[in-house]
Motif scaffolding. Structure first.
Motif, PDB file in Angstrom:
ATOM      1  N   LEU A 144       0.651  -1.366   0.163  1.00  0.00           N
ATOM      2  CA  LEU A 144       0.074   0.148   0.057  1.00  0.00           C
ATOM      3  C   LEU A 144       0.707   1.308  -0.008  1.00  0.00           C
ATOM      4  O   LEU A 144       0.452   2.222  -0.494  1.00  0.00           O
ATOM      5  N   LYS A 145       1.859   1.152   0.643  1.00  0.00           N
ATOM      6  CA  LYS A 145       2.764   2.425   1.024  1.00  0.00           C
ATOM      7  C   LYS A 145       3.240   2.976  -0.227  1.00  0.00           C
ATOM      8  O   LYS A 145       3.252   4.013  -0.374  1.00  0.00           O
ATOM      9  N   GLY A 146       3.232   2.415  -1.508  1.00  0.00           N
ATOM     10  CA  GLY A 146       3.627   3.019  -2.655  1.00  0.00           C
ATOM     11  C   GLY A 146       2.501   3.461  -3.527  1.00  0.00           C
ATOM     12  O   GLY A 146       2.562   4.189  -4.736  1.00  0.00           O
ATOM     13  N   CYS A 147       1.410   3.361  -3.143  1.00  0.00           N
ATOM     14  CA  CYS A 147       0.110   3.783  -3.846  1.00  0.00           C
ATOM     15  C   CYS A 147      -0.173   5.183  -3.956  1.00  0.00           C
ATOM     16  O   CYS A 147       0.230   6.045  -3.038  1.00  0.00           O
ATOM     17  N   GLY A 148      -0.910   5.806  -5.084  1.00  0.00           N
ATOM     18  CA  GLY A 148      -1.026   7.066  -5.155  1.00  0.00           C
ATOM     19  C   GLY A 148      -2.330   7.506  -4.259  1.00  0.00           C
ATOM     20  O   GLY A 148      -2.754   6.528  -3.579  1.00  0.00           O
ATOM     21  N   LEU A 149      -2.781   8.723  -4.512  1.00  0.00           N
ATOM     22  CA  LEU A 149      -4.004   9.187  -3.468  1.00  0.00           C
ATOM     23  C   LEU A 149      -5.114   8.723  -3.734  1.00  0.00           C
ATOM     24  O   LEU A 149      -6.215   8.303  -2.779  1.00  0.00           O
ATOM     25  N   ILE A 150      -5.574   8.392  -5.321  1.00  0.00           N
ATOM     26  CA  ILE A 150      -6.794   7.762  -5.505  1.00  0.00           C
ATOM     27  C   ILE A 150      -6.710   6.458  -4.950  1.00  0.00           C
ATOM     28  O   ILE A 150      -7.784   5.953  -4.509  1.00  0.00           O
ATOM     29  N   LYS A 151      -5.860   5.788  -5.130  1.00  0.00           N
ATOM     30  CA  LYS A 151      -5.673   4.308  -4.566  1.00  0.00           C
ATOM     31  C   LYS A 151      -5.952   4.151  -2.986  1.00  0.00           C
ATOM     32  O   LYS A 151      -6.686   3.393  -2.555  1.00  0.00           O
ATOM     33  N   TRP A 152      -5.196   5.180  -2.425  1.00  0.00           N
ATOM     34  CA  TRP A 152      -5.544   5.401  -0.647  1.00  0.00           C
ATOM     35  C   TRP A 152      -6.863   5.721  -0.666  1.00  0.00           C
ATOM     36  O   TRP A 152      -7.483   5.197   0.412  1.00  0.00           O
ATOM     37  N   LYS A 154      -9.367   4.925  -2.269  1.00  0.00           N
ATOM     38  CA  LYS A 154     -10.461   3.555  -2.310  1.00  0.00           C
ATOM     39  C   LYS A 154     -10.096   2.711  -1.272  1.00  0.00           C
ATOM     40  O   LYS A 154     -11.046   2.079  -0.800  1.00  0.00           O
ATOM     41  N   TYR A 155      -8.923   2.387  -0.684  1.00  0.00           N
ATOM     42  CA  TYR A 155      -8.556   1.494   0.247  1.00  0.00           C
ATOM     43  C   TYR A 155      -9.381   2.106   1.617  1.00  0.00           C
ATOM     44  O   TYR A 155      -9.809   1.375   2.246  1.00  0.00           O
TER      45      TYR A 155
END
Length: 405
Positions: A144-152, A154-155
């Motif tokens: 997760l830590k490398g994901c962008g803002l949109i992905k975060w 969503k999570y």
């Protein structure tokens, strides 16, 4: 020391717990404003009478029947949710908003049940959802830590995905972390209540000057509360068994509950709702009302509570039982004018509440909040004596069963 991972999880957890507190606050406000609008503002403004009560209760009754027929036996109480949690190690979150939606028409109708059960149910459900979310993030942090803002986003916000229940995780959330989130949720809820100048759930009943000379009455008062609580419980169990034999349909039972609510609006409107908003005036009521009337009101409140629960107008029992127990306590206190009034009220009401709620520490802590700190040792005595008595009875029953076998 917290690392970057722990810091991020704490911040997300604080956000979740703040949202849970906001939902809890919104639920309480909606219940309060809805009750005031239906039963105070509109009737007083337009001088509505009995016909208005019939119309409102008919609409609410139809709504409760429709929702219960569509969704099943909701709202769930905190007891049911805890049982589900113990069985499955998690709970179904999809019914949480339905619990809120169904609890509101029940509570604003004037039914003699409290908001604490659906409110606790909501808090428990979303707290477990929060814990499952955080466990998933902790277990998949490297991904997760490398994901962008949109992905975060969503999570964080997806209601049904990215959840990891306790049995599947490697490590339970730390005690400090749990306590921090609980404290944050309580603090946010308290701040919202204070900022909007909402009345407190707890009202102090006055000052006490009790002394050791009052202790000879302690055991008789405890026994009185125990007998009243046990006696009422056995009578209601007998009556419920008889009512269940009728095998009434859900619609019929809810309709009977609506009739009971209507009769209370005519005969004893002070018994409507949970009693939560009437506790601020209970001292005046207990001091100025004749003993016989207090006894009648106390039992009427308990009967009204049980009728609502049996008929499907589901809600909490803590506030109604507290209200009825206080009425009993003030009635008994009038019989002993030389004894400290709050000492008598505490011992009697706590003994009854423990017996009816069947939870010594819950009743002990909640009831004690209404009394001055000087009476806290008396509360501990009542709780301790009740636990000791229950243990002795259980030991005796085990010994007798062994001797028979």
């Amino acid at each position: 020391m917290f690392g970057k991972k722990e810091l991020h999880l704490v911040m997300i957890g604080l956000f979740y717990s703040s949202v849970i507190a906001l939902i809890s606050y919104g639920f309480i406000r909606a219940e309060s404003l809805g009750s005031q609008f239906l039963w105070e503002r509109l009737p007083h403004q337009f001088r509505f009478g009995t016909v208005y009560s019939i119309v409102v209760l008919s609409i609410l009754c139809s709504l409760v029947i429709f929702l219960k027929t569509k969704w099943g036996e909701l709202p769930k109480t905190s007891h049911e949710l805890l049982h589900e949690l113990n069985e499955k190690r998690t709970i179904s979150y999809k019914n949480t908003w339905r619990n809120i939606a169904l609890a509101l028409p029940v509570l604003v109708s004037g039914a003699g049940v409290g908001p604490e059960a659906p409110l606790l149910g909501v808090v428990i459900a979303y707290s477990i959802w929060q814990a499952d979310k955080l466990r998933y993030m902790a277990a998949n942090w490297e991904e997760l830590k490398g994901c962008g803002l949109i992905k975060w986003i969503k999570y964080i916000f997806h209601p049904n995905h990215y959840l990891l229940s306790y049995p599947a995780s490697q490590k339970e959330t730390g005690k400090f972390f749990r306590n921090l989130l609980i404290a944050n949720g309580v603090l946010v809820f308290w701040m919202l209540m204070r900022v909007t100048e909402q009345p407190s759930f707890v009202t102090k009943l006055g000052e006490s000057n009790w002394s050791i000379v009052d202790l000879p009455l302690f055991l008789p008062l405890c026994l009185y509360g125990l007998v009243i609580g046990k006696g009422y419980t056995h009578i209601m169990m007998f009556l419920r068994a008889r009512l269940e034999r009728l095998k009434l349909s859900l619609s019929c039972k809810i309709g009977l509950g609506a009739i009971a609510i209507f009769l209370v609006t005519l005969l004893a409107p002070s018994l409507l709702f949970s009693g939560q908003h009437s506790l601020h005036s209970i001292v005046e009521l207990g001091m100025k009302t004749p003993i016989q009337t207090l006894f009648v009101l106390s039992f009427a409140k308990l009967i009204f509570l049980d009728l609502c629960l049996w008929s499907g107008w589901t809600g909490g029992d803590i506030f109604p039982v507290t209200f009825a127990s206080f009425l009993q306590g003030f009635a008994v206190a009038q019989l002993f004018p030389q004894t400290d009034r709050l000492f008598v009220v505490l011992v009697v009401s706590l003994s009854i509440a423990i017996t009816l709620l069947e939870k010594e520490w819950l009743a002990g802590i909640f009831i004690s909040l209404f009394f001055p700190i000087q009476l806290f040792p008396v509360s501990l005595l009542v709780v301790g004596l009740t636990i000791l008595g229950r243990k002795i009875l259980l030991d005796k029953s085990h010994k007798s069963s062994k001797s028979l076998s």
